[in-house]
Design a protein around this motif. Structure first.
Motif, PDB file in Angstrom:
ATOM      1  N   ARG A   1       4.169  48.071  52.810  1.00  0.00           N
ATOM      2  CA  ARG A   1       4.136  46.784  53.501  1.00  0.00           C
ATOM      3  C   ARG A   1       5.531  46.352  53.943  1.00  0.00           C
ATOM      4  O   ARG A   1       5.712  45.868  55.070  1.00  0.00           O
ATOM      5  N   LEU A   2       6.532  46.552  53.092  1.00  0.00           N
ATOM      6  CA  LEU A   2       7.895  46.140  53.432  1.00  0.00           C
ATOM      7  C   LEU A   2       8.466  46.984  54.563  1.00  0.00           C
ATOM      8  O   LEU A   2       9.097  46.450  55.490  1.00  0.00           O
ATOM      9  N   THR A   3       8.279  48.290  54.506  1.00  0.00           N
ATOM     10  CA  THR A   3       8.806  49.153  55.563  1.00  0.00           C
ATOM     11  C   THR A   3       8.142  48.877  56.907  1.00  0.00           C
ATOM     12  O   THR A   3       8.780  48.970  57.953  1.00  0.00           O
ATOM     13  N   ALA A   4       6.859  48.519  56.881  1.00  0.00           N
ATOM     14  CA  ALA A   4       6.181  48.179  58.129  1.00  0.00           C
ATOM     15  C   ALA A   4       6.671  46.844  58.674  1.00  0.00           C
ATOM     16  O   ALA A   4       6.861  46.689  59.893  1.00  0.00           O
ATOM     17  N   ALA A   5       6.882  45.864  57.789  1.00  0.00           N
ATOM     18  CA  ALA A   5       7.343  44.550  58.243  1.00  0.00           C
ATOM     19  C   ALA A   5       8.764  44.597  58.780  1.00  0.00           C
ATOM     20  O   ALA A   5       9.107  43.861  59.717  1.00  0.00           O
ATOM     21  N   LEU A   6       9.602  45.468  58.216  1.00  0.00           N
ATOM     22  CA  LEU A   6      10.997  45.590  58.654  1.00  0.00           C
ATOM     23  C   LEU A   6      11.186  46.637  59.736  1.00  0.00           C
ATOM     24  O   LEU A   6      12.327  46.894  60.146  1.00  0.00           O
ATOM     25  N   ASP A   7      10.092  47.264  60.183  1.00  0.00           N
ATOM     26  CA  ASP A   7      10.133  48.275  61.236  1.00  0.00           C
ATOM     27  C   ASP A   7      11.065  49.425  60.854  1.00  0.00           C
ATOM     28  O   ASP A   7      11.922  49.854  61.626  1.00  0.00           O
TER      29      ASP A   7
ATOM     30  N   VAL B   1      13.506  49.862  48.509  1.00  0.00           N
ATOM     31  CA  VAL B   1      13.631  49.829  49.970  1.00  0.00           C
ATOM     32  C   VAL B   1      15.053  49.470  50.382  1.00  0.00           C
ATOM     33  O   VAL B   1      15.642  50.088  51.287  1.00  0.00           O
ATOM     34  N   TYR B   2      15.637  48.481  49.699  1.00  0.00           N
ATOM     35  CA  TYR B   2      17.012  48.074  50.030  1.00  0.00           C
ATOM     36  C   TYR B   2      18.008  49.190  49.716  1.00  0.00           C
ATOM     37  O   TYR B   2      18.937  49.442  50.496  1.00  0.00           O
ATOM     38  N   ALA B   3      17.808  49.884  48.595  1.00  0.00           N
ATOM     39  CA  ALA B   3      18.708  50.985  48.239  1.00  0.00           C
ATOM     40  C   ALA B   3      18.608  52.123  49.249  1.00  0.00           C
ATOM     41  O   ALA B   3      19.628  52.716  49.623  1.00  0.00           O
ATOM     42  N   CYS B   4      17.407  52.428  49.712  1.00  0.00           N
ATOM     43  CA  CYS B   4      17.248  53.502  50.693  1.00  0.00           C
ATOM     44  C   CYS B   4      17.827  53.106  52.047  1.00  0.00           C
ATOM     45  O   CYS B   4      18.324  53.963  52.785  1.00  0.00           O
TER      46      CYS B   4
ATOM     47  N   GLU C   1      16.838  39.313  54.857  1.00  0.00           N
ATOM     48  CA  GLU C   1      15.727  39.857  55.655  1.00  0.00           C
ATOM     49  C   GLU C   1      14.658  40.459  54.759  1.00  0.00           C
ATOM     50  O   GLU C   1      13.456  40.341  55.038  1.00  0.00           O
ATOM     51  N   LEU C   2      15.091  41.127  53.699  1.00  0.00           N
ATOM     52  CA  LEU C   2      14.140  41.783  52.812  1.00  0.00           C
ATOM     53  C   LEU C   2      13.320  40.775  52.014  1.00  0.00           C
ATOM     54  O   LEU C   2      12.102  40.926  51.855  1.00  0.00           O
TER      55      LEU C   2
END
Length: 312
Positions: free
Chosen positions: A136-142, A177-180, A192-193
């Protein structure tokens, strides 16, 4: 399986080109195959030693039933079962034939029992929860698919190190997600996250620091030049100002002037200095709000940026 004789042809491991012929390329001797190697009987030259057929597997069913489907998608770390679990269909069978009402009711009962036994333990259930949050996070942040795979693998590693105990699953997923993003060099701020996550910024930062310290992630320090573009786009600065600010920010990162300072605040100071040089009117409060810092942070970096810009 392929039905042809594998000793008649081979594949070169380096180039993937097919090797044919029965005579040695170095002498008039004959070739023979023994123990997986094709060698010359006269000079002993090994012509080929790789016999994996990379071509499509020969079909064993009839031509009419050939659908072109292979063995399914590859395994992925974005699902708790790595995408290799089976799924029970609904209205049609594998050939597309509609099922009877009795068969559909039977499949419905089987599907219910299958969903109940989806997770073998609480750890698998938590893993599923975390992977869904990462998706969900990767999709929302494109963010790209590759980063989702990397974040899912990092979450699995964190669970294996027992880092989820006493911490929020949503926070650990956001921290992965932030670390990657930091590892891949993709500029995404914590603000943003946390806008997309269901946890506070403090929890995400705590989980990120835990991952970084415990797992020893090779995360490089952030350069202020990464924040120049987003800040300038937010307040619509001209390209000349952006180019000058980027030049100063890159030099500051190379010389260590920006070490130990907030990268976004230092980037805002670079933009403010460049705007002053080009006669562009911009307020400190406006550029600080675009960078997500306070105006005091911009003022504290202003003198060091001016000295560095004067030397370039």
């Amino acid at each position: 399986m392929s039905t042809r004789n594998v000793y008649e042809r081979g594949f070169d491991e380096g180039t993937g080109q097919t090797i044919t012929g029965t005579t040695c390329p170095e002498c008039p001797g004959e070739l023979e195959t023994d123990g997986g190697e094709t060698s010359c009987q006269a000079c002993g030259l090994i012509v080929d030693s790789y016999y994996l057929d990379h071509g499509a597997t020969a079909w064993t069913d009839s031509e009419a039933d050939r659908s072109g489907k292979r063995t399914g998608p590859p395994s992925t770390a974005t699902r708790h079962d790595r995408g290799i679990s089976s799924e029970i269909g609904r209205a049609v069978d594998s050939r597309g034939t509609h099922l009877s009402d009795k068969k559909r009711r039977q499949l419905s009962r089987l599907r219910r029992q299958h969903s109940r036994g989806r997770w073998g333990s609480k750890a698998e259930r938590n893993l599923t929860h975390g992977l869904v949050d990462i998706a969900r996070l990767t999709a929302a942040l494109d963010l790209p698919r590759s980063l989702r795979e990397q974040a899912s693998t990092l979450f699995r590693r964190a669970q294996g190190e027992d880092l989820l105990r006493g911490r929020s699953i949503e926070g650990m997923a956001a921290g992965c997600v932030y670390a990657c993003c930091r590892l891949a060099g993709i500029t995404r701020s914590l603000a943003e996250l946390t806008e997309c996550a269901h946890v506070s910024e403090r929890r995400v930062l705590n989980c990120y620091r835990t991952l970084n310290e415990t797992l020893g992630l090779p995360i490089p320090p952030r350069s202020p030049s990464e924040f120049i573009g987003p800040i300038a786009a937010d307040i619509k600065l001209p390209q000349a100002v952006v180019s000058r600010a980027t030049e100063v920010a890159v030099r500051a990162h190379e010389t260590g002037v920006s070490a130990g300072k907030h990268p976004a605040g230092f980037a805002a100071a670079c933009l403010l200095s460049a705007a002053t040089e080009h006669g562009v009117a911009v307020q400190q409060a406006e550029i600080a709000a675009a960078a997500g810092v306070c105006a005091v942070t911009v003022r504290n970096n202003r003198e060091s940026v001016r000295e560095l810009a004067a030397s370039i």
